[in-house]
Design a protein around this motif. Structure first.
Motif, PDB file in Angstrom:
ATOM      1  N   ASP A 402      -2.459 -32.821 -38.847  1.00 48.25           N
ATOM      2  CA  ASP A 402      -3.256 -31.221 -38.963  1.00 48.25           C
ATOM      3  C   ASP A 402      -2.123 -29.751 -39.379  1.00 48.25           C
ATOM      4  O   ASP A 402      -2.823 -29.216 -39.411  1.00 48.25           O
ATOM      5  CB  ASP A 402      -3.695 -31.578 -38.519  1.00 48.25           C
ATOM      6  CG  ASP A 402      -3.837 -31.442 -37.182  1.00 48.25           C
ATOM      7  OD1 ASP A 402      -2.753 -31.283 -36.596  1.00 48.25           O
ATOM      8  OD2 ASP A 402      -4.431 -31.001 -36.118  1.00 48.25           O
ATOM      9  N   LYS A 403      -1.013 -29.534 -39.613  1.00 50.88           N
ATOM     10  CA  LYS A 403      -0.276 -29.186 -39.015  1.00 50.88           C
ATOM     11  C   LYS A 403       1.154 -28.731 -40.263  1.00 50.88           C
ATOM     12  O   LYS A 403       1.170 -27.601 -40.103  1.00 50.88           O
ATOM     13  CB  LYS A 403       0.692 -28.650 -37.236  1.00 50.88           C
ATOM     14  CG  LYS A 403      -0.034 -28.514 -36.601  1.00 50.88           C
ATOM     15  CD  LYS A 403      -1.409 -27.151 -36.692  1.00 50.88           C
ATOM     16  CE  LYS A 403      -2.214 -27.443 -35.719  1.00 50.88           C
ATOM     17  NZ  LYS A 403      -2.926 -27.805 -34.842  1.00 50.88           N
ATOM     18  N   ASP A 404       1.430 -29.675 -40.650  1.00 49.57           N
ATOM     19  CA  ASP A 404       2.379 -29.291 -41.471  1.00 49.57           C
ATOM     20  C   ASP A 404       2.718 -30.569 -42.765  1.00 49.57           C
ATOM     21  O   ASP A 404       1.697 -31.474 -42.372  1.00 49.57           O
ATOM     22  CB  ASP A 404       3.719 -28.698 -41.066  1.00 49.57           C
ATOM     23  CG  ASP A 404       4.298 -30.131 -40.217  1.00 49.57           C
ATOM     24  OD1 ASP A 404       4.131 -31.606 -40.126  1.00 49.57           O
ATOM     25  OD2 ASP A 404       4.708 -29.547 -38.608  1.00 49.57           O
ATOM     26  N   ALA A 405       3.445 -31.137 -43.231  1.00 46.19           N
ATOM     27  CA  ALA A 405       3.289 -32.362 -44.250  1.00 46.19           C
ATOM     28  C   ALA A 405       4.204 -33.528 -43.597  1.00 46.19           C
ATOM     29  O   ALA A 405       4.734 -34.087 -44.707  1.00 46.19           O
ATOM     30  CB  ALA A 405       3.799 -31.254 -45.740  1.00 46.19           C
ATOM     31  N   ALA A 406       5.216 -33.365 -42.735  1.00 44.25           N
ATOM     32  CA  ALA A 406       5.008 -34.373 -42.394  1.00 44.25           C
ATOM     33  C   ALA A 406       4.905 -36.001 -41.591  1.00 44.25           C
ATOM     34  O   ALA A 406       4.079 -35.099 -41.985  1.00 44.25           O
ATOM     35  CB  ALA A 406       6.427 -33.367 -40.348  1.00 44.25           C
ATOM     36  N   GLN A 407       5.943 -36.819 -41.962  1.00 47.66           N
ATOM     37  CA  GLN A 407       5.069 -38.067 -41.616  1.00 47.66           C
ATOM     38  C   GLN A 407       5.905 -38.730 -40.979  1.00 47.66           C
ATOM     39  O   GLN A 407       7.413 -38.539 -40.587  1.00 47.66           O
ATOM     40  CB  GLN A 407       4.516 -38.532 -43.561  1.00 47.66           C
ATOM     41  CG  GLN A 407       3.595 -37.978 -44.440  1.00 47.66           C
ATOM     42  CD  GLN A 407       3.213 -38.726 -45.183  1.00 47.66           C
ATOM     43  OE1 GLN A 407       4.741 -40.083 -45.567  1.00 47.66           O
ATOM     44  NE2 GLN A 407       2.409 -39.670 -45.591  1.00 47.66           N
ATOM     45  N   VAL A 408       4.845 -39.710 -40.448  1.00 47.08           N
ATOM     46  CA  VAL A 408       5.989 -40.544 -39.562  1.00 47.08           C
ATOM     47  C   VAL A 408       5.559 -42.021 -39.778  1.00 47.08           C
ATOM     48  O   VAL A 408       4.222 -42.258 -39.787  1.00 47.08           O
ATOM     49  CB  VAL A 408       5.694 -39.660 -37.300  1.00 47.08           C
ATOM     50  CG1 VAL A 408       6.488 -38.563 -37.769  1.00 47.08           C
ATOM     51  CG2 VAL A 408       4.192 -40.051 -37.913  1.00 47.08           C
ATOM     52  N   SER A 409       6.621 -42.938 -39.275  1.00 46.73           N
ATOM     53  CA  SER A 409       6.601 -44.177 -39.324  1.00 46.73           C
ATOM     54  C   SER A 409       6.675 -44.866 -37.611  1.00 46.73           C
ATOM     55  O   SER A 409       7.375 -44.530 -37.042  1.00 46.73           O
ATOM     56  CB  SER A 409       7.179 -45.043 -40.353  1.00 46.73           C
ATOM     57  OG  SER A 409       7.044 -44.548 -41.710  1.00 46.73           O
ATOM     58  N   LEU A 410       5.232 -45.559 -37.695  1.00 49.46           N
ATOM     59  CA  LEU A 410       5.600 -47.074 -37.064  1.00 49.46           C
ATOM     60  C   LEU A 410       5.682 -48.052 -36.686  1.00 49.46           C
ATOM     61  O   LEU A 410       5.109 -48.794 -37.950  1.00 49.46           O
ATOM     62  CB  LEU A 410       3.958 -46.629 -35.966  1.00 49.46           C
ATOM     63  CG  LEU A 410       4.095 -45.424 -34.940  1.00 49.46           C
ATOM     64  CD1 LEU A 410       1.816 -45.826 -34.921  1.00 49.46           C
ATOM     65  CD2 LEU A 410       4.645 -44.628 -34.025  1.00 49.46           C
ATOM     66  N   GLY A 411       7.260 -48.764 -35.958  1.00 45.45           N
ATOM     67  CA  GLY A 411       7.636 -49.606 -36.388  1.00 45.45           C
ATOM     68  C   GLY A 411       6.793 -51.089 -36.219  1.00 45.45           C
ATOM     69  O   GLY A 411       7.530 -52.233 -35.955  1.00 45.45           O
ATOM     70  N   GLY A 412       5.267 -50.840 -35.321  1.00 39.21           N
ATOM     71  CA  GLY A 412       5.091 -51.899 -34.383  1.00 39.21           C
ATOM     72  C   GLY A 412       4.590 -51.130 -33.327  1.00 39.21           C
ATOM     73  O   GLY A 412       4.176 -50.232 -33.209  1.00 39.21           O
TER      74      GLY A 412
END
Length: 745
Positions: A402-412
């Motif tokens: 909710d603060k910037d355009a960054a994304q992360v992925s969870l691998g499990g």
């Protein structure tokens, strides 16, 4: 924790201070020293000697923000991070700020030295902070992004030669030359002294490539030729942007890999591998690291509704982060999985299914929180029951914040809630405050193994409002010594699990579902007894769970919902109750209403010489007095010491218990959290009788001004109960003073 750290050095000597609230990197610099001086209003550090006067984390954060704002207004270029915890090296951006502070002092005629600056800061005169020194003009021949390299200025120790493709680098190449000198030096001006005979000035740089934000092979590449095939140096970084390896390629086929840190990236778990160590909670995996969190939180009303919200916290009761491994460069605070009720197998993100996280950047001022929410996710739900038990795997998720355009992925990841594993090892004896113990011989999906102690918090990561309760009964409140069989008597064994905030646990294993048990009473004394049991308990099924299983429940075959247990039980405890204030809560006080209870001769429940102070209840009046004391470390309702007096003559004089005084027969009794009553008399067939070995004397010294007061002494007996108490000792001797209301006057 917390700790205050200090270092003294220089000529003349200067003492600098810093503050640590948790383990990790802590800097001790003039900036940390000034923050603490501003927070305390003291420059000489005398506040350190009194821990109660130490500033709290909020005061420190506020003072840090004020100081850094003042420095920015004075022209200081402050790099990312914070002065307390951001690691730095000699020559890098934060180190240059420290140099600039000294230069600013030297260039300001109104500030004689650092001590004068510290006095200025501690008084809050931040508008007078000296101006930062002017930066020299930028060399137009140098790369415009030189700071990408100089941010890593410092001296690096080489611990060996890099090899293979570690987690931070998939294209490092094969080293065919060893590093000779053992150090690599990057200057604040951009010069690189890589090794003996391999040096470059900033003016030699053709281009600098910033690759710190890519997902793999994070690096800063410095080219000294027109292409990547020419001479170059690469700084390879880990996920926290720390230098792991510095590589020199001479463009002629010679590669030197200077290893700075060992790669400690954890191997990816095998598919289906247990991530929670058999406990309740939520585990998430990101960039090779697994955060396994307990303390799962679930709203009571979400226990059986369409969406189950399972949240696990990465912090303890004091707010300290437990696993401080950076998540997307910040600290992970909690993780939450939403599971749709009644849908086993694959669930994709939707209204009732989701994954969310919260991270915090504590280096920012003020700290910045981010809520990460999955835009795509896949769960595999392996078990689900209407009592709240849920278990499954997080297959994958992509989250934005909710603060910037960054994304992360969870691998499990993994989630589990209300599937209990007891403590391993030999079960304890029935001592102190232990009343009931259950040992699992053959477990089920919900109750797996180990032993459980009734009334004790679960230690499997469960929410504290979710509990396990078990009861073994011989079918009578006053059973005789002997064996009692389920089905042939009223004996029963029941295990319930659920919410303490609801009227009754939702999930039951019990002999009444078609199981079997033997309940043995081994000692019996009046209504107090000690016993053991063995039982086969059956969990809920369509026929044994009232209206049947709820939609979405996993209906297990009978063999998989059969729980075999044994255990021990008693309906009292033997712990010692101690008075506060080091054993002395008296005296009563000139205006207080209540009694003092001094233990003159104790037993398993009371220590001789200690004095308790019991408060008079509002119902105390005239011939009757009621007095109580609560124990803060015990759970209600078994947390009260209560004394009841009746038949007290309302006239000055000395009276023995059970003597008839004008129609009044004085008596007193004491109830305890141990479920053991002590008294002077007992009533049988409507007649009050003196208990064998018991006695009491009341000395009424005043009946005036609306109160009854005096002193007393008594021998109280736990009638017919001594045989089950240690040493057969069911007697205590007490004395004290009393004062309570007499509103009839």
């Amino acid at each position: 924790m917390p700790c205050v750290l200090s270092v003294t050095g220089g000529a003349p000597p200067v003492t600098l201070r810093s503050y640590a609230s948790q383990a990790g990197t802590i800097n001790i610099t003039p900036i940390t020293d000034m923050v603490l001086a501003l927070a305390t209003g003291v420059a000489d550090g005398s506040w350190v000697a009194t821990p109660t006067s130490w500033p709290n984390a909020g005061a420190i954060a506020s003072s840090q923000a004020e100081l850094l704002t003042a420095m920015t207004n004075a022209g200081f270029a402050l790099p990312p991070g914070g002065p307390f915890t951001t690691a730095f090296n000699i020559g890098d951006a934060w180190d240059r700020v420290l140099d600039d502070i000294q230069d600013a002092i030297d260039g300001d005629g109104s500030v004689a030295d650092y001590a004068a600056l510290l006095d200025l800061v501690k008084d809050g005169n931040l508008d007078s902070f000296p101006d930062a020194p002017e930066e020299p003009p930028t060399d137009p021949e140098l790369p415009a992004n030189l700071d990408v390299l100089t941010d890593y200025a410092g001296t690096y120790t080489v611990i060996g030669s890099g090899s293979g493709d570690p987690g931070y680098c998939g294209s490092c190449g094969t080293a065919n030359r060893d590093h000779l000198r053992g150090t690599v030096i990057l200057s604040a001006q951009g010069d690189i002294d890589f090794d003996t005979g391999i040096t470059f000035t900033a003016a030699d740089i053709v281009a600098i490539y910033d690759r710190k934000t890519v997902d793999t092979d994070r690096r800063v590449a410095v080219n000294y030729g027109q292409s990547d095939s020419d001479e170059r140096i690469r700084l390879y970084l880990n996920a926290d942007l720390q230098v792991m390896e510095i590589i020199h390629d001479d463009g002629q086929g010679t590669i030197t890999r200077a290893l700075i840190q060992q790669d400690v990236t954890e191997p990816d778990p095998e598919p289906g591998e247990e991530l929670l160590e058999g406990r309740n909670g939520v585990a998430v995996m990101h960039e090779g690291h697994v955060w396994a969190m307990e303390q799962p939180f679930i709203e009571t009303f979400m226990a059986t509704t369409a969406k189950r919200q399972i949240r696990a916290n990465n912090y303890d009761a004091s707010g300290t982060i437990l696993d401080s491994t950076p998540f997307a460069g910040e600290e992970l605070v909690w993780a939450q999985v939403n599971v749709a009720h009644g849908a086993l197998g694959t669930q994709l993100c939707g209204d009732d299914t989701g994954v969310s996280l919260m991270t915090i950047n504590t280096d920012a001022s003020p700290p910045v929180q981010k809520i990460w929410t999955a835009t795509q996710c896949e769960l595999d739900v392996g078990y689900h029951f209407s009592n709240g038990a849920t278990e499954g795997r997080l297959i994958s998720a992509t989250l934005g914040n909710d603060k910037d355009a960054a994304q992360v992925s969870l691998g499990g990841g993994q989630f589990r809630i209300y599937i209990h594993t007891g403590k391993e090892g030999e079960a304890p004896a029935l001592t102190d405050d232990i009343r009931d113990i259950l040992v699992v011989d053959s477990g089920t999906r919900e109750i797996r193994s180990g032993y459980f102690v009734a009334g004790k918090p679960l230690e499997d990561g469960s929410h504290p409002d979710h509990y396990i309760d078990f009861v073994a009964s011989a079918g009578s409140s006053n059973p005789a010594v002997g064996d009692y069989l389920c089905g042939e008597s009223s004996a029963s064994v029941t295990l319930r699990m659920g919410w303490v905030t609801t009227s009754g646990p939702l999930f039951k294993f019990q002999t009444a579902n078609g199981g079997a048990c033997t309940v043995s009473i081994e000692q019996s004394a009046g209504r107090k007894y000690v016993g053991s049991y063995s039982a086969t308990l059956k969990g809920p099924s369509a026929s044994a769970f009232g209206s049947g299983l709820a939609a979405g429940d996993t209906e297990l075959p009978e063999a998989e919902r059969t729980l075999v247990v044994h255990g021990k039980f008693r309906n009292f405890t033997t712990q010692t109750f101690h008075a506060g204030n080091n054993g002395d809560e008296g005296p009563l006080g000139s205006d207080a209403q209540g009694i003092t209870l001094t233990i003159d001769d104790g037993n398993t429940h009371f220590q001789a010489g200690e004095t308790f102070l019991l408060t008079s209840e509002p119902s105390s009046n005239g011939n009757n007095g009621y007095f109580y004391r609560l124990f803060d470390d015990l759970e209600a309702p078994n947390n009260q010491l209560r004394m009841v007096w009746s038949g007290i003559p309302l006239a000055v004089g000395s009276y023995a218990c059970n003597d008839d005084v004008g129609g009044q027969k004085p008596t007193m009794s004491l109830s305890t959290p141990a479920n053991i009553p002590y008294g002077v008399t007992y009533t049988q067939s409507g007649s009050q009788n003196l208990t064998e070995g018991a006695s009491c004397t009341l000395n009424v010294t005043s009946v005036a001004d609306g109160v009854v007061s005096g002193t007393y002494m008594a021998t109280l007996v736990a009638r017919n109960i001594a045989p089950v108490l240690p040493g057969n000792d069911g007697t205590i001797s007490v004395s004290g003073e009393f004062r309570y209301a007499n509103q009839a006057l």
